[in-house]
Design an enzyme around this catalytic site. Structure first.
Site, short mmCIF file in Angstrom:
data_model
loop_
_atom_site.label_atom_id
_atom_site.label_comp_id
_atom_site.label_asym_id
_atom_site.label_seq_id
_atom_site.Cartn_x
_atom_site.Cartn_y
_atom_site.Cartn_z
N ASN A 155 -35.46 -60.17 -37.30
CA ASN A 155 -35.15 -58.97 -36.41
C ASN A 155 -34.65 -57.75 -36.94
OD1 ASN A 155 -32.57 -60.02 -36.76
ND2 ASN A 155 -31.73 -59.57 -34.70
N GLU B 286 -22.81 -64.88 -38.71
CA GLU B 286 -23.11 -63.59 -37.69
C GLU B 286 -24.02 -64.28 -36.76
OE1 GLU B 286 -24.61 -61.30 -35.58
OE2 GLU B 286 -25.54 -60.27 -37.14
N CYS C 13 -28.91 -59.05 -31.97
CA CYS C 13 -27.52 -59.74 -31.50
C CYS C 13 -26.71 -59.07 -30.58
CB CYS C 13 -26.78 -60.28 -32.90
SG CYS C 13 -27.92 -61.46 -33.78
N GLU D 188 -18.82 -57.86 -41.68
CA GLU D 188 -19.85 -57.38 -42.69
C GLU D 188 -19.76 -55.86 -42.50
OE1 GLU D 188 -23.77 -59.13 -41.51
OE2 GLU D 188 -23.36 -60.44 -43.38
C1 SIN Z 1 -28.27 -58.24 -35.60
O1 SIN Z 1 -29.07 -58.45 -34.51
O2 SIN Z 1 -28.02 -59.02 -35.97
C2 SIN Z 1 -27.67 -56.86 -36.26
C3 SIN Z 1 -27.69 -55.75 -35.29
C4 SIN Z 1 -27.15 -54.59 -35.88
O3 SIN Z 1 -26.79 -54.69 -37.25
O4 SIN Z 1 -26.72 -53.62 -35.25
#
Ligand code: SIN
Length: 486
Positions: free
Chosen positions: A158, A256, A290, A464
């Site tokens: 993604n 994550e 996510c 992170e």
């Molecule tokens: C993710 O979907 O794991 C990362 C999203 C983000 O860094 O904003």
């Protein structure tokens, strides 16, 4: 067909010990464009032999990389950052071609990903230790921080660029070396990053990228004792498997994982700001993020006006190929992903939800799903319980603050949450009650390199980005020096 200004950024082999390599059994896999289904690349299918070679190269390189000064490592990272920014347009185009997101969003991802490299180039020089007041007068107690060692990075489709840079950058800053396994559907962005790391002069073996067999590479990365840490971004289901697989060699892990973000709109919110936040937090990357809001909880007093404005804004979003002008939502990654989202919408409708807008596949092609809003959603529906990972916004009406907090926390996930309110007391109360690692307050876009990204509960562990992002790549060593008074 991929046309880049710098054709050498189009790489289709594994990058191991500073060299581009075919897989030992000469097999390959195809990468396609989600907007059209067209095959855009055929990439060397690495397996356990290549993963092992990459780990050994990383282990050898670790010996000298960790001995560099922090400033020397930072200088390599700065150079890499500059090259990425110079090639931003090509990298964005490659990203859209393999992942599907609109070109403008892809450009933002390249900037966002490069931001982590610059941030950790800066942080490399701030890896401080501690002195501890001694427990006895003839002793001196000190903590120093040292790199963990070889790090395995497994990244998702993604964010094929930024998820990789936010793992590699802190690892390299800390003095670790890496073996990266990008997602099979989006390896081209990772391989282009490896090419630019090579041009930045990062020594052979410090960064290795092997795309290919998930099982074979994953088994080697988790079982090989030379790998001292595994960092993963992806689903909770796969994260749990990786944690178990890492247990035998007691590797450090950071995970994550999935989310189920509530997006709460209280009566005292600014409805326009809430709608703007809901659009960005729900539909960014076609909902395949996510931290995407997964459940919109809207208080009764603002419900009608919010729904009217939100529906209007969603209906104005243009769906289409990411390279087309004005497109706000691209295709989903696979037809399976479309099927999963459609099945969740059907489940909700079967249980009494209403379709406010969208709610079906688009005629544009097999991987396009219409941006959707569902009303009358209840907690027994899959869209309430599971991570949707698609452009579907389930809306639930509530009456009291306590009810909203109870619903928001009623999940095994704990990555991101959002809420809109202009009441200062409520802002603190709700922020403190939400069981999430990240809380957006009157804000739908929370990610940036200066902030700690990560979740609690089954959304994972570790952080992170930010000043905390280095901790996961460092060990604390305690030095006890005796005999001081002799
Ligand atoms: C993710 O979907 O794991 C990362 C999203 C983000 O860094 O904003």
């Amino acid at each position: 067909m991929i046309t880049l200004t710098d054709k050498d950024l189009f790489k289709t082999k594994g990058y191991i010990n500073g060299q581009w390599m075919e897989s030992s059994d000469q097999t390959c896999f195809d990468v396609d464009n989600p907007a059209t289904g067209e095959v855009i690349a055929t990439v060397a299918r690495c397996g356990s032999a290549e993963a092992r070679k990459a780990i050994e190269a990383a282990h050898t390189a670790y010996g000298s990389w960790r001995q560099l000064t922090a400033l020397q490592r930072a200088d390599y990272l700065y150079k890499w950052y500059e090259l990425i920014m110079t090639h931003l347009e090509d990298l964005a185009y490659l990203l859209t071609a393999e992942q599907g997101k609109p070109l403008a969003e892809a450009g933002n991802e390249i900037r966002y990903g490069a931001g982590y490299i610059r941030w950790f180039a800066e942080e490399a020089r701030r890896i401080y230790g501690d002195t501890i007041p001694q427990a006895a007068n003839d002793k001196r107690l000190v903590c120093i921080k040292q790199p963990v060692g070889v790090v395995a990075c497994i990244t998702p489709w993604n964010f094929p660029n930024a998820m990789l840079t936010r793992k590699i950058a802190p690892a390299l800053a800390a003095g670790c070396t890496v073996v990266c396994k990008p997602a099979g559907s989006t390896p081209l962005s990772a391989l282009a990053l490896a090419e630019l790391a090579h041009r930045a002069g990062i020594p052979a073996g410090v960064v290795n990228v092997v795309a290919g067999s998930t099982r074979a590479i994953g088994n080697e990365l988790t079982a090989n004792p030379l790998v001292r840490k595994l960092t993963f971004t992806g689903s909770t289901r796969v994260g749990k498997t990786l944690i178990k697989a890492c247990a035998d060699t007691v590797k450090k892990t950071s995970m994550e994982l999935g989310g189920n973000a509530p997006f709460i709109v209280f009566d005292d919110a600014d409805p326009d700001a809430a709608v703007a936040g809901a659009i960005v937090s729900k539909y960014r990357n076609a909902g395949q993020t996510c931290v995407c809001s997964n459940r919109l909880l809207v208080q009764s007093g603002i419900y009608d006006i919010f729904m009217e404005k939100f529906t209007d804004a969603v209906q104005k979003m243009k769906l289409g190929p990411g390279t087309e002008q004005g497109v706000a939502i691209g295709p989903m990654i696979t037809t399976d992903a479309v099927n999963d989202v459609d099945a969740m919408v059907q489940d909700a409708v079967d249980k009494g939800a209403s379709i406010v807008t969208g709610g079906k596949r688009s005629g544009l092609g097999a991987r396009f799903y219409e941006p959707t809003i569902l009303g009358r959603v209840t907690s027994d529906m899959q869209v309430f319980r599971e991570e949707i990972f698609g452009p579907v916004a389930p809306v639930i009406r509530f009456d009291t603050e306590a009810e909203a907090i109870q619903m928001a926390n009623d999940t095994e996930f704990g990555l991101a949450a959002y809420f809109y309110s202009r009441d200062i007391g409520r802002v603190w109360r709700v922020a403190e009650e939400l069981e999430y690692g990240i809380v957006g307050i009157n804000e739908g876009l929370v990610s940036n390199e200066a902030a700690p990204f990560g979740g609690i509960k089954e959304s994972g562990n570790g952080r992170e980005g930010s000043k905390y992002g280095l901790d996961d790549y460092l060990e604390i060593k305690y030095l006890c020096m005796g005999g001081v008074n002799k």
